[in-house]
Motif scaffolding. Structure first.
Motif, PDB file in Angstrom:
ATOM      1  N   SER A  82       0.718  -1.352  -0.050  1.00 13.30           N
ATOM      2  CA  SER A  82       0.089   0.044  -0.075  1.00 13.30           C
ATOM      3  C   SER A  82       0.704   1.097  -0.072  1.00 13.30           C
ATOM      4  CB  SER A  82      -0.799   0.018   1.111  1.00 13.30           C
ATOM      5  OG  SER A  82      -1.504   1.189   1.323  1.00 13.30           O
ATOM      6  N   GLY A  83       0.246   2.369  -0.613  1.00 19.85           N
ATOM      7  CA  GLY A  83       0.803   3.394  -0.336  1.00 19.85           C
ATOM      8  C   GLY A  83       1.518   4.099  -1.613  1.00 19.85           C
TER       9      GLY A  83
ATOM     10  N   ARG B  26       3.453   6.592   4.177  1.00 18.17           N
ATOM     11  CA  ARG B  26       1.718   6.560   4.467  1.00 18.17           C
ATOM     12  C   ARG B  26       1.301   5.201   4.490  1.00 18.17           C
ATOM     13  NH1 ARG B  26       1.374   7.994  -0.555  1.00 18.17           N
ATOM     14  NH2 ARG B  26       3.435   7.365  -0.964  1.00 18.17           N
ATOM     15  N   ASN B  27       1.762   4.088   4.789  1.00 20.49           N
ATOM     16  CA  ASN B  27       1.137   2.876   5.046  1.00 20.49           C
ATOM     17  C   ASN B  27       0.924   2.897   6.361  1.00 20.49           C
ATOM     18  OD1 ASN B  27       0.223   0.272   5.745  1.00 20.49           O
ATOM     19  ND2 ASN B  27       1.708  -0.512   3.989  1.00 20.49           N
ATOM     20  N   ASP B  91      -3.892   3.641   3.497  1.00 22.52           N
ATOM     21  CA  ASP B  91      -3.047   4.732   3.104  1.00 22.52           C
ATOM     22  C   ASP B  91      -3.706   5.941   3.958  1.00 22.52           C
ATOM     23  OD1 ASP B  91      -1.618   6.695   2.130  1.00 22.52           O
ATOM     24  OD2 ASP B  91      -1.533   5.961   0.021  1.00 22.52           O
TER      25      ASP B  91
END
Lengths: 169, 100
Positions: A82-83, B26-27, B91
């Motif tokens: 993710s991200g 941002r995870n 996120d």
């Protein structure tokens, strides 16, 4: 003393590199495994610092329970990568500048502590940090905080169940 | 035993790496792991001072910090699972609305 310094340097290197690996790696599973390595090296530091009970608690609680929970949630969500969306452009440079400022400030404060510079030559008392001694202090001087801790754990347990339970419609 | 400064310096470095992780990544799970790293750095400083002052109170505090962080992880991961169910993402940039 030289052997202690050698041991400290190697372990500190491993701890810092594994922390950086946790920070940098793109896959969340690798991050979790790097963090396990970091916690294990910190546990060895606890052993060196005459805290065997805390070291074993660190291994069993952190690397045993907490990180397994992390890995479980990562794999449950399938959120390894993710991200990758859009980012704020100035976020990374600003964060690095702020971290360097924090590091310099803390390092300056550390350098100003003259009293801590000398090596500790006194031997600790016998059984210092053994489970018996820690338990004696825990159940005599810190009995009330210990009991409050049990309430905290109960609240955390109930809270996590309430948060994740699916509402019956 | 080595001077306490060495251990404090290591704790500072680990803490700053954790703070950097909170700011950069941002995870949400990695942000959470960085918080654990910061707590662990504080634990290292506590144990080093406990050995320095020959007092077990520092180790007792580490014990309590471990308990609190275990509770924190349980609640936080439950929150992350719940957020993932409603938004299909963890996120932290996506979590900008109060409405689920």
């Amino acid at each position: 003393m030289t052997f202690q310094l050698f041991l400290f340097s190697v372990l500190a290197f491993v701890a810092i590199v594994s922390a950086l690996g946790m920070l940098i790696s793109r896959n969340a599973v690798y991050s979790a495994l790097f963090l396990v390595l970091n916690f294990a090296t910190v546990a060895i530091f606890f052993l060196v610092l005459n805290a065997p009970f805390i070291a074993i608690a660190q291994i069993s609680v952190y690397t045993g329970a907490i990180m397994v929970l992390f890995l479980f949630v990562i794999m449950l969500l399938g959120a390894e990568r993710s991200g990758a969306g859009e980012t704020i452009r100035w976020q990374l440079p600003l964060a690095i500048i702020l971290a360097i400022v924090l590091l310099l400030e803390a390092g300056y404060l550390l350098m100003n502590q003259k009293g801590l510079l000398s090596a500790v030559t006194t031997q600790p008392p016998v059984n210092f940090g053994s489970p018996g001694q820690v338990g004696a202090i825990l159940f005599k001087d810190y009995l009330l905080p210990f009991e409050i801790t049990s309430v905290l754990l109960l609240v955390a347990m109930v809270g996590s169940i309430v948060l994740t339970i699916k509402a019956k419609r | 035993m080595l001077p306490v400064n060495y251990y404090l310096a290591l704790a500072i470095v680990l803490f700053v790496i954790g703070a950097l992780g909170v700011l950069v990544r941002r995870n949400a799970i990695i942000v959470f792991m960085s918080v654990e790293l910061m707590l662990n750095a504080a634990n290292l400083a506590f144990v080093a001072f406990a050995r320095f002052w020959q007092s077990l109170n520092g180790q007792i505090f580490v014990f309590f910090i471990m308990t609190v962080s275990a509770a924190e992880v349980a609640i936080g991961l439950a929150l992350i699972v719940t957020i993932f169910r409603t938004k299909d993402s963890i996120d932290v940039d996506q979590i900008n609305t109060l409405k689920g």
